[in-house]
Design an enzyme around this catalytic site. Structure first.
Site, mmCIF file in Angstrom:
data_model
loop_
_atom_site.group_PDB
_atom_site.id
_atom_site.type_symbol
_atom_site.label_atom_id
_atom_site.label_comp_id
_atom_site.label_asym_id
_atom_site.label_seq_id
_atom_site.Cartn_x
_atom_site.Cartn_y
_atom_site.Cartn_z
ATOM 1 N N LEU A 53 0.749 -1.153 0.178
ATOM 2 C CA LEU A 53 -0.065 0.059 0.185
ATOM 3 C C LEU A 53 0.972 1.317 -0.084
ATOM 4 C CD1 LEU A 53 -2.504 -0.930 2.753
ATOM 5 C CD2 LEU A 53 -2.477 -2.181 0.553
ATOM 6 N N ASP A 54 1.384 1.562 -1.034
ATOM 7 C CA ASP A 54 2.372 2.678 -0.965
ATOM 8 C C ASP A 54 1.728 3.962 -1.875
ATOM 9 O OD1 ASP A 54 4.831 3.869 -1.091
ATOM 10 O OD2 ASP A 54 5.641 2.961 -2.929
ATOM 11 N N GLY A 55 1.915 4.977 -0.927
ATOM 12 C CA GLY A 55 1.619 6.292 -1.406
ATOM 13 C C GLY A 55 0.439 6.949 -0.563
ATOM 14 N N ARG A 58 1.672 10.470 0.227
ATOM 15 C CA ARG A 58 1.707 11.551 -0.540
ATOM 16 C C ARG A 58 0.434 11.579 -1.609
ATOM 17 N NH1 ARG A 58 5.797 7.663 -3.921
ATOM 18 N NH2 ARG A 58 5.230 6.285 -2.056
#
Length: 298
Positions: A53-55, A58
């Site tokens: 679960l990247d971001g 951001r």
């Protein structure tokens, strides 16, 4: 003052997301998804998909919102992917929710994540929750003793409450790292083997006949011994790992289990992931499937 404004924003965001979820996943959409996935199912479908679960942070910065709302948006995306995977026929879905390294973040961020985790885990226990509607078994994977007691107890209750669900399995990696998993498995295997050796020695003292071959065999730690003690032992190895944000690093996630796994890296941030990204990922898997099968047979 600033904290109260952020909490108010969190509450409004949570309410609006809950309403959006109800609109997005009505019966008509599910009917459409089943028709679409029926066509997609002509080719091979991954049995197990893992997600990094990247971001989330951001995404919050991009949307000019509190970081906490980025995590809430990420949870919404997890629930969307769970529903899509269920309708598609994916039997196992694993998410990298919280790594051991995440404990090194700012204390207030870690505390917020623990509170959010507790809230969402308790939500899984409700009768109307996604996991109960779709018959999903939930299993928490990792060094759970590192979690706060309320979160750990809630996780254990969720696992117990969904233990009889058999339609699919959601594995949530929390307080997890692959190196910690491997070390744990090796240590547990050594401890188990040591106990077996002690038992053999005790039997010898009691004049129980033990052949040399059996004694030597029981002093060897095999691959199957280590894999039996892995945190991920309940699931087959992933067929595909999806990491958002365009990153191709595994970040200490499922290093043991991904030797023959397809890595797919859409450039979207995780809260932005949607149906089209999953479809493209599965199409990519189907194109690579013959090569992956040959690789497994080597």
């Amino acid at each position: 003052m600033l904290q109260s404004l952020e909490l108010g924003s969190d509450w409004k965001m949570s309410k609006s997301m809950d309403g959006l979820a109800e609109k997005l996943f009505g019966s008509s959409l599910l009917h459409m998804l089943k028709s679409l996935f029926r066509i997609l199912s002509v080719g091979p479908i991954p049995n197990h998909i893992a997600f990094i679960l990247d971001g989330n942070r951001r995404y919050a910065k991009k949307q000019n919102m509190a970081v906490s709302n980025g995590y809430r948006a990420g949870f919404m995306a997890v629930m969307s992917m769970l529903k899509y995977c269920y309708v598609l026929g994916v039997k196992y879905m694993t998410i990298y929710a919280f790594s051991i390294d995440n404990f090194k973040r700012r204390p207030e961020e870690v505390q917020y994540l623990m509170d959010l985790m507790l809230e969402k885990i308790e939500g899984l226990l409700h009768k109307e929750s996604v996991v109960n509607q779709y018959g999903v078994r939930v299993h928490f994977v990792g060094n759970l003793k590192l979690l706060s007691e309320p979160v750990r107890v809630a996780a254990e209750k969720a696992m117990e409450a969904t233990a009889n669900n058999t339609n699919s399995t959601l594995l949530i990696c929390v307080a997890y790292s692959s190196t910690d998993e491997i070390v744990h498995a090796v240590q547990a295997s050594c401890h188990e083997k040591w106990n077996e050796i002690q038992e053999l020695n005790a039997n010898q003292l009691q004049n129980v006949e033990i052949t040399k071959e059996i004694q030597e065999l029981n002093q060897i730690i095999k691959l199957v011994d280590i894999e039996r003690h892995m945190y991920m032992r309940l699931a087959p190895d992933p067929d595909m790992l999806i990491r958002t944000s365009g990153e191709t690093r595994l970040s200490n996630f499922l290093l043991w289990q991904t030797t023959s796994c397809l890595l797919y890296s859409p450039k979207v941030l995780f809260p932005e992931i949607g149906l089209r990204h999953l479809i493209w990922a599965v199409l990519h898997f189907q194109r690579q499937y013959p090569h992956l099968e040959k690789k497994k047979q080597l």
